[in-house]
Write a protein that holds these residues in place. Structure first.
Motif, PDB file in Angstrom:
ATOM      1  N   UNK A   1      22.093  -9.228  42.401  1.00 48.66           N
ATOM      2  CA  UNK A   1      21.934  -8.024  41.587  1.00 48.66           C
ATOM      3  C   UNK A   1      21.965  -8.309  40.093  1.00 48.66           C
ATOM      4  N   UNK A   2      22.720  -9.314  39.672  1.00 49.10           N
ATOM      5  CA  UNK A   2      22.815  -9.618  38.240  1.00 49.10           C
ATOM      6  C   UNK A   2      21.455 -10.038  37.683  1.00 49.10           C
ATOM      7  N   UNK A   3      20.785 -10.949  38.382  1.00 48.03           N
ATOM      8  CA  UNK A   3      19.453 -11.387  37.933  1.00 48.03           C
ATOM      9  C   UNK A   3      18.487 -10.206  37.952  1.00 48.03           C
TER      10      UNK A   3
ATOM     11  N   UNK B   1      14.955  -1.733  47.738  1.00 46.35           N
ATOM     12  CA  UNK B   1      15.757  -2.018  48.932  1.00 46.35           C
ATOM     13  C   UNK B   1      16.911  -2.886  48.452  1.00 46.35           C
ATOM     14  N   UNK B   2      18.137  -2.369  48.549  1.00 44.38           N
ATOM     15  CA  UNK B   2      19.297  -3.027  47.952  1.00 44.38           C
ATOM     16  C   UNK B   2      20.363  -3.314  48.994  1.00 44.38           C
ATOM     17  N   UNK B   3      20.723  -4.584  49.121  1.00 49.75           N
ATOM     18  CA  UNK B   3      21.883  -4.953  49.935  1.00 49.75           C
ATOM     19  C   UNK B   3      23.124  -4.507  49.168  1.00 49.75           C
ATOM     20  N   UNK B   4      24.166  -4.118  49.875  1.00 43.87           N
ATOM     21  CA  UNK B   4      25.411  -3.724  49.202  1.00 43.87           C
ATOM     22  C   UNK B   4      26.314  -4.931  48.998  1.00 43.87           C
ATOM     23  N   UNK B   5      26.425  -5.768  50.006  1.00 41.97           N
ATOM     24  CA  UNK B   5      27.334  -6.913  49.954  1.00 41.97           C
ATOM     25  C   UNK B   5      26.634  -8.119  49.317  1.00 41.97           C
ATOM     26  N   UNK B   6      26.568  -8.093  47.994  1.00 40.41           N
ATOM     27  CA  UNK B   6      25.897  -9.150  47.235  1.00 40.41           C
ATOM     28  C   UNK B   6      26.920  -9.957  46.443  1.00 40.41           C
ATOM     29  N   UNK B   7      26.635 -11.234  46.169  1.00 40.05           N
ATOM     30  CA  UNK B   7      27.556 -12.024  45.348  1.00 40.05           C
ATOM     31  C   UNK B   7      27.547 -11.544  43.889  1.00 40.05           C
ATOM     32  N   UNK B   8      28.631 -11.779  43.193  1.00 35.34           N
ATOM     33  CA  UNK B   8      28.819 -11.439  41.771  1.00 35.34           C
ATOM     34  C   UNK B   8      28.853  -9.928  41.568  1.00 35.34           C
ATOM     35  N   UNK B   9      27.713  -9.268  41.529  1.00 33.44           N
ATOM     36  CA  UNK B   9      27.645  -7.821  41.347  1.00 33.44           C
ATOM     37  C   UNK B   9      27.193  -7.204  42.658  1.00 33.44           C
ATOM     38  N   UNK B  10      28.037  -6.342  43.271  1.00 29.52           N
ATOM     39  CA  UNK B  10      27.605  -5.772  44.551  1.00 29.52           C
ATOM     40  C   UNK B  10      26.546  -4.686  44.331  1.00 29.52           C
TER      41      UNK B  10
END
Length: 195
Positions: free
Chosen positions: A40-42, A54-63
């Protein structure tokens, strides 16, 4: 053209989503442009205008939920669909005005169910119109019907799939108005729809 982005850290899930997106919109005769980000940060650092995320919730760094809150501050209209294995976040998704959520593992059947509901909204959003003065009245033209706009004999002529319309105006006005809609100024007297 519908601009879609997939924000997903699991490559196999992102690939499945990409294939589902491509298949669904091809079956429904829509041109699409799909982008992919693994975190999500990038994605937020490179955010531009999209129609569907389409967005995953459980993402590294920024969820994904935090990312959606940030997106809503800069783009309140983009459609967000969460793709998650965390069903407990579904209700929280409505706090960021998410359109829907899809539970992992994603199947094409479930994907189609969600997208069938989303498609009319995406169609409406992509039917941008412009208003011109025509025969002493205001005429609304759908942007996707415009083939090209030209200057001829001090008039602006809109060549569309539904006929031609003339008015007195400047081509620069429409060049500015349509700069984000795949129009290109070929020369000083012709603005062409690349679609």
């Amino acid at each position: 053209m519908i601009k879609i982005v997939i924000v997903e850290d699991e490559k196999n899930i992102a690939d499945d989503l990409d294939s589902y997106v491509t298949r669904f919109f091809k079956e429904n005769n829509f041109e699409i442009n799909v982008s992919y980000f693994e975190n999500a940060k990038i994605f937020l650092d490179n955010y531009s205008s999209y129609d569907l995320i389409f967005m995953d919730i459980n993402l590294p760094k920024t969820n994904g939920m935090v990312a959606a809150e940030t997106i809503r501050k800069i783009d309140p209209l983009v459609m967000i669909i969460f793709v998650t294995s965390l069903a407990q976040y579904a209700l929280k998704g409505y706090e960021v005005n998410a359109f829907d959520f899809i539970l992992k593992p994603v199947t094409y059947y479930n994907f189609v169910l969600k997208m069938t509901r989303a498609l009319p909204i995406l169609k409406q959003k992509n039917n941008k119109t412009i208003a011109i003065s025509y025969n002493s009245a205001i005429k609304t033209i759908e942007v996707n019907t415009i083939k090209y706009i030209e200057v001829f004999d001090h008039k602006i002529i809109f060549h569309t799939t539904k006929g031609n319309y003339e008015n007195f105006d400047t081509l620069n006005k429409y060049n500015d108005l349509l700069k984000n809609d795949n129009f290109i100024l070929c020369n000083r007297s012709c603005l062409v729809n690349l679609k």
